[in-house]
Design a protein around this motif. Structure first.
Motif, PDB file in Angstrom:
ATOM      1  N   PHE A  41       0.850  -1.184   0.000  1.00 53.27           N
ATOM      2  CA  PHE A  41       0.000   0.000   0.000  1.00 53.27           C
ATOM      3  C   PHE A  41       0.890   1.240   0.000  1.00 53.27           C
ATOM      4  CE2 PHE A  41      -2.978  -3.063   1.859  1.00 53.27           C
ATOM      5  CZ  PHE A  41      -4.102  -2.810   1.078  1.00 53.27           C
ATOM      6  N   ALA A  42       0.536   2.219  -0.817  1.00 55.18           N
ATOM      7  CA  ALA A  42       1.330   3.441  -0.896  1.00 55.18           C
ATOM      8  C   ALA A  42       1.074   4.366   0.282  1.00 55.18           C
ATOM      9  CB  ALA A  42       1.039   4.170  -2.203  1.00 55.18           C
ATOM     10  N   ASP A  43      -0.102   4.266   0.904  1.00 62.77           N
ATOM     11  CA  ASP A  43      -0.444   5.164   2.008  1.00 62.77           C
ATOM     12  C   ASP A  43      -1.500   4.499   2.876  1.00 62.77           C
ATOM     13  OD1 ASP A  43      -3.241   6.124   0.893  1.00 62.77           O
ATOM     14  OD2 ASP A  43      -1.820   6.374  -0.761  1.00 62.77           O
ATOM     15  N   GLU A  44      -1.627   4.977   4.104  1.00 63.31           N
ATOM     16  CA  GLU A  44      -2.588   4.392   5.038  1.00 63.31           C
ATOM     17  C   GLU A  44      -4.030   4.670   4.610  1.00 63.31           C
ATOM     18  OE1 GLU A  44      -1.957   5.344   9.087  1.00 63.31           O
ATOM     19  OE2 GLU A  44       0.007   4.352   9.193  1.00 63.31           O
ATOM     20  N   ALA A  45      -4.253   5.776   3.927  1.00 59.99           N
ATOM     21  CA  ALA A  45      -5.603   6.073   3.451  1.00 59.99           C
ATOM     22  C   ALA A  45      -6.088   4.991   2.488  1.00 59.99           C
ATOM     23  CB  ALA A  45      -5.636   7.441   2.773  1.00 59.99           C
ATOM     24  N   ALA A  46      -5.177   4.439   1.692  1.00 63.10           N
ATOM     25  CA  ALA A  46      -5.553   3.369   0.770  1.00 63.10           C
ATOM     26  C   ALA A  46      -6.055   2.145   1.534  1.00 63.10           C
ATOM     27  CB  ALA A  46      -4.360   2.992  -0.111  1.00 63.10           C
ATOM     28  N   GLU A  47      -5.424   1.849   2.668  1.00 67.01           N
ATOM     29  CA  GLU A  47      -5.854   0.713   3.481  1.00 67.01           C
ATOM     30  C   GLU A  47      -7.259   0.944   4.037  1.00 67.01           C
ATOM     31  OE1 GLU A  47      -2.877  -0.051   6.418  1.00 67.01           O
ATOM     32  OE2 GLU A  47      -1.228   0.188   4.993  1.00 67.01           O
ATOM     33  N   ARG A  48      -7.520   2.146   4.488  1.00 75.64           N
ATOM     34  CA  ARG A  48      -8.841   2.457   5.036  1.00 75.64           C
ATOM     35  C   ARG A  48      -9.912   2.382   3.941  1.00 75.64           C
ATOM     36  NH1 ARG A  48      -5.692   6.355   7.829  1.00 75.64           N
ATOM     37  NH2 ARG A  48      -6.285   7.970   6.322  1.00 75.64           N
ATOM     38  N   GLU A  49      -9.580   2.876   2.759  1.00 75.86           N
ATOM     39  CA  GLU A  49     -10.537   2.849   1.657  1.00 75.86           C
ATOM     40  C   GLU A  49     -10.852   1.412   1.246  1.00 75.86           C
ATOM     41  OE1 GLU A  49      -9.207   5.342  -1.560  1.00 75.86           O
ATOM     42  OE2 GLU A  49      -8.605   6.927  -0.159  1.00 75.86           O
ATOM     43  N   LEU A  50      -9.837   0.559   1.207  1.00 72.96           N
ATOM     44  CA  LEU A  50     -10.061  -0.830   0.832  1.00 72.96           C
ATOM     45  C   LEU A  50     -10.946  -1.528   1.856  1.00 72.96           C
ATOM     46  CD1 LEU A  50      -9.499  -3.211  -1.029  1.00 72.96           C
ATOM     47  CD2 LEU A  50      -7.457  -3.709   0.331  1.00 72.96           C
ATOM     48  N   TYR A  51     -10.709  -1.278   3.114  1.00 65.81           N
ATOM     49  CA  TYR A  51     -11.533  -1.899   4.152  1.00 65.81           C
ATOM     50  C   TYR A  51     -12.990  -1.453   4.038  1.00 65.81           C
ATOM     51  CZ  TYR A  51     -13.543  -2.843   8.731  1.00 65.81           C
ATOM     52  OH  TYR A  51     -14.362  -3.265   9.743  1.00 65.81           O
ATOM     53  N   ALA A  52     -13.194  -0.178   3.735  1.00 70.92           N
ATOM     54  CA  ALA A  52     -14.552   0.367   3.707  1.00 70.92           C
ATOM     55  C   ALA A  52     -15.369  -0.163   2.528  1.00 70.92           C
ATOM     56  CB  ALA A  52     -14.496   1.894   3.657  1.00 70.92           C
ATOM     57  N   ASP A  53     -14.723  -0.368   1.371  1.00 64.96           N
ATOM     58  CA  ASP A  53     -15.487  -0.749   0.172  1.00 64.96           C
ATOM     59  C   ASP A  53     -14.602  -1.560  -0.771  1.00 64.96           C
ATOM     60  OD1 ASP A  53     -17.361  -1.002  -1.802  1.00 64.96           O
ATOM     61  OD2 ASP A  53     -17.386   1.106  -2.376  1.00 64.96           O
ATOM     62  N   PRO A  54     -14.281  -2.804  -0.431  1.00 66.14           N
ATOM     63  CA  PRO A  54     -13.347  -3.587  -1.253  1.00 66.14           C
ATOM     64  C   PRO A  54     -13.867  -3.879  -2.652  1.00 66.14           C
ATOM     65  CG  PRO A  54     -14.333  -4.954   0.468  1.00 66.14           C
ATOM     66  CD  PRO A  54     -14.696  -3.534   0.774  1.00 66.14           C
ATOM     67  N   GLN A  55     -15.180  -4.016  -2.837  1.00 68.24           N
ATOM     68  CA  GLN A  55     -15.709  -4.350  -4.155  1.00 68.24           C
ATOM     69  C   GLN A  55     -15.379  -3.292  -5.206  1.00 68.24           C
ATOM     70  OE1 GLN A  55     -19.944  -5.133  -3.278  1.00 68.24           O
ATOM     71  NE2 GLN A  55     -19.560  -7.222  -3.957  1.00 68.24           N
ATOM     72  N   LEU A  56     -15.354  -2.050  -4.800  1.00 69.29           N
ATOM     73  CA  LEU A  56     -15.026  -0.965  -5.719  1.00 69.29           C
ATOM     74  C   LEU A  56     -13.573  -0.531  -5.598  1.00 69.29           C
ATOM     75  CD1 LEU A  56     -15.895   1.180  -7.810  1.00 69.29           C
ATOM     76  CD2 LEU A  56     -16.563   2.645  -5.885  1.00 69.29           C
TER      77      LEU A  56
END
Length: 418
Positions: A41-56
Motif C-alpha cells: 500500500f502506498a499510504d494508510e488512506a488506501a488501506e482504510r478505503e479498501l476496508y470500507a469498500d473492497p468491491q469498488l
C-alpha cells in the motif's frame, strides 16, 4: 497498517501467505505454504478505503498505483483472497453498501431509458490498436473453444466458430442474421464456409468500420453486410433462416430478455434455428460488480439460465439444445491477459499506465470469475419447431468435420491491420 483492515485480513487469509507492506511496516497473514503473494500500500488512506469498500476500491487502488503486487500478480492475489473468503469476513460497511447497490440496481432496471449505444461505445469504441495487442488474428472478443485441450488461441477461436456454425445447421443460400457482429469474423466465416447470406448488426461505430473494410478486402460485399442498428428496431416482416448471437446477450439487461426473444421470434423463419452464445452465472445476481459496472461494462449483466428460460418460453420459442462450457473462458482470458501483459508498453503508449493497470485488473478479475466463482459459457439452440433440428447430437460432430474440410479451400483469412 490500518487496524480494521489488519483484523479483516486475519479473518480471511488462513491458507497460503499474504505479506502486506505499507507505511506501518510489514505484516504476514495466513498459515504459510507454497502460495505466497506480496502486496504494498502506498499510504494508510488506501488501506482504510479498501476496508470500507473492497468491491469498488480494490480495482481503483490498483489502477491508481496505490496498491501494487510485488510478488505474484494481481490474479494470484485475487485468487488467494477468493480461496479464503468466508462470510464472517463481511463487515457492516460492506453489507450496507451491498444493500444500497442492490436498491440502485433495482431502480435502474425499472427506468426505461435506452443507453445501449452509449454503453457499447464505452468499451467497444476504444482505440482499435488496444484489441490488436491481445486478441487472436480474427479479433474474436468472446470465449474460444479449446477442443482439443492445449491448442493455440487462434485455433481455439476457429474451433469456436466451427462449433457454432455446426449447431446452426446453415445451408447454402440461407439468410442469416448476426445480432452483435463484432469485427465481422463470425459473419464472414459463415458466408465462406456455409455459403449463406449474412446481415450483421452492431452498435459500435468502430467495429462497423472495420467489419465493412474486412468484408470488402475479402470480396464478400455481395454475401455479407454490416449495419449500425439496435436489434429492437429490426423489422418483423424480414425473416431469417438462421440467427446467431455471440457475446452480445450480456449487454441486453435482464428486464429486456422478453423483448429480445420476442424480436427473435419476429425475425426467425418458422423452420429456423438460432444459436445464442453467452456468459452465464450460477444464480441471479442482486447487483453488478461495482468496479466492472463503473469502468468496463456499464449496463451489462451476466444472466443465470433460470432468468433466460422463462423469457424464451414466453416468447413462444423452444430450446432444442443447451451446452455448458465451464472453463473455456478461463483459458481464453488467461491467453488474453498474458498477451496483453507482454505488450503492456505498447498499451501504455496508446493510453497510459493507469489504463494498463485497469485493463490488467479487468482481465484478471474476469478470469477469476470462471476459475473461482462458477461462471460458465452456455450455448443455447433455439427453434420454433422441434423438427428444425435432428433428434440427436451426432450431427454436430459430422458438421464440424465437413466444415473443417472446407475451411482450407474456402476461408480467406486476413489479419486485421492497425
Amino acid at each position: 497498517m490500518a487496524s480494521s483492515l489488519n483484523t479483516l485480513l486475519h479473518k480471511i487469509i488462513r491458507n497460503g501467505t499474504l505479506i502486506v507492506r505499507g507505511p506501518g511496516g510489514d505484516r504476514q497473514f495466513g498459515s504459510g505454504g507454497d502460495r505466497r503473494v506480496v502486496i504494498r500500500f502506498a499510504d494508510e488512506a488506501a488501506e482504510r478505503e479498501l476496508y470500507a469498500d473492497p468491491q469498488l476500491k480494490l480495482g481503483e487502488l490498483y489502477m491508481d498505483g496505490r496498491l501494487t503486487v510485488e510478488e505474484g500478480d494481481i490474479y494470484e492475489f485475487l485468487a488467494l483472497v477468493k480461496d479464503n473468503t468466508l462470510s464472517e469476513g463481511l463487515t457492516f460497511g460492506m453489507i450496507w453498501r451491498g444493500i444500497l447497490r442492490m436498491l440502485a440496481s433495482q431502480f435502474r432496471n425499472r427506468v426505461p431509458i435506452n443507453h445501449n449505444r452509449r454503453n457499447v461505445a464505452h468499451h467497444y469504441d476504444l482505440d482499435e490498436r488496444l484489441f490488436s495487442l491481445f486478441l487472436d488474428e480474427d479479433w474474436q472478443y468472446s470465449c474460444a473453444y479449446f477442443n482439443p485441450p492445449g491448442i493455440s488461441l487462434d485455433e481455439a477461436q476457429l474451433t469456436k466458430k466451427r462449433h457454432i456454425a455446426a449447431k446452426l445447421l446453415a445451408e447454402e443460400g440461407q439468410r442469416v442474421l448476426e445480432i452483435g457482429s463484432g469485427w465481422g469474423g463470425m459473419a464472414m466465416y459463415l458466408a465462406e464456409a456455409s455459403g449463406v447470406d449474412v446481415t450483421g448488426i452492431t452498435l459500435s461505430t468502430e467495429q462497423l468500420k472495420i467489419s465493412r473494410e474486412r468484408a470488402t478486402k475479402r470480396g464478400l460485399n455481395k454475401s455479407v453486410r454490416f449495419e449500425l442498428q439496435d436489434y429492437y428496431y429490426l423489422q418483423p416482416h424480414t425473416k431469417y433462416d438462421r440467427v446467431v448471437s455471440v457475446g452480445m446477450f450480456e449487454h441486453v439487461g435482464r428486464l429486456n430478455y422478453r423483448r429480445f426473444f420476442n424480436k427473435v421470434n419476429d425475425v426467425l423463419a418458422d423452420d429456423g434455428v438460432m444459436v445464442l452464445h453467452s456468459i452465464g452465472q450460477p444464480y441471479p445476481a442482486l447487483y453488478n460488480a461495482p468496479w466492472i459496472e463503473k469502468y468496463i461494462f456499464p449496463g451489462g449483466y451476466i444472466p443465470a439460465i433460470s432468468e433466460v428460460m422463462p423469457a424464451v418460453e414466453k416468447a413462444g420459442l423452444l430450446v432444442s439444445d443447451i451446452e455448458i462450457l465451464p472453463m473455456h473462458y478461463a483459458h481464453t482470458l488467461r491467453h488474453w491477459r498474458q498477451r496483453f501483459m507482454d505488450n503492456r508498453e505498447k498499451a501504455a503508449a496508446v493510453y497510459d499506465e493507469r489504463f494498463v493497470r485497469m485493463w490488467e485488473f479487468y482481465l484478471a478479475a474476469s478470469e477469476m470469475a470462471f476459475t473461482h466463482e462458477n461462471f460458465f459459457i452456455f450455448q443455447m439452440q433455439i427453434v420454433k419447431k422441434r423438427t428444425a433440428v435432428p433428434d440427436n447430437r451426432d450431427y454436430i460432430l459430422l458438421r464440424e468435420a465437413e466444415l473443417k474440410a472446407l475451411e482450407e479451400s474456402r476461408i480467406r483469412p486476413d489479419r486485421i491491420a492497425v
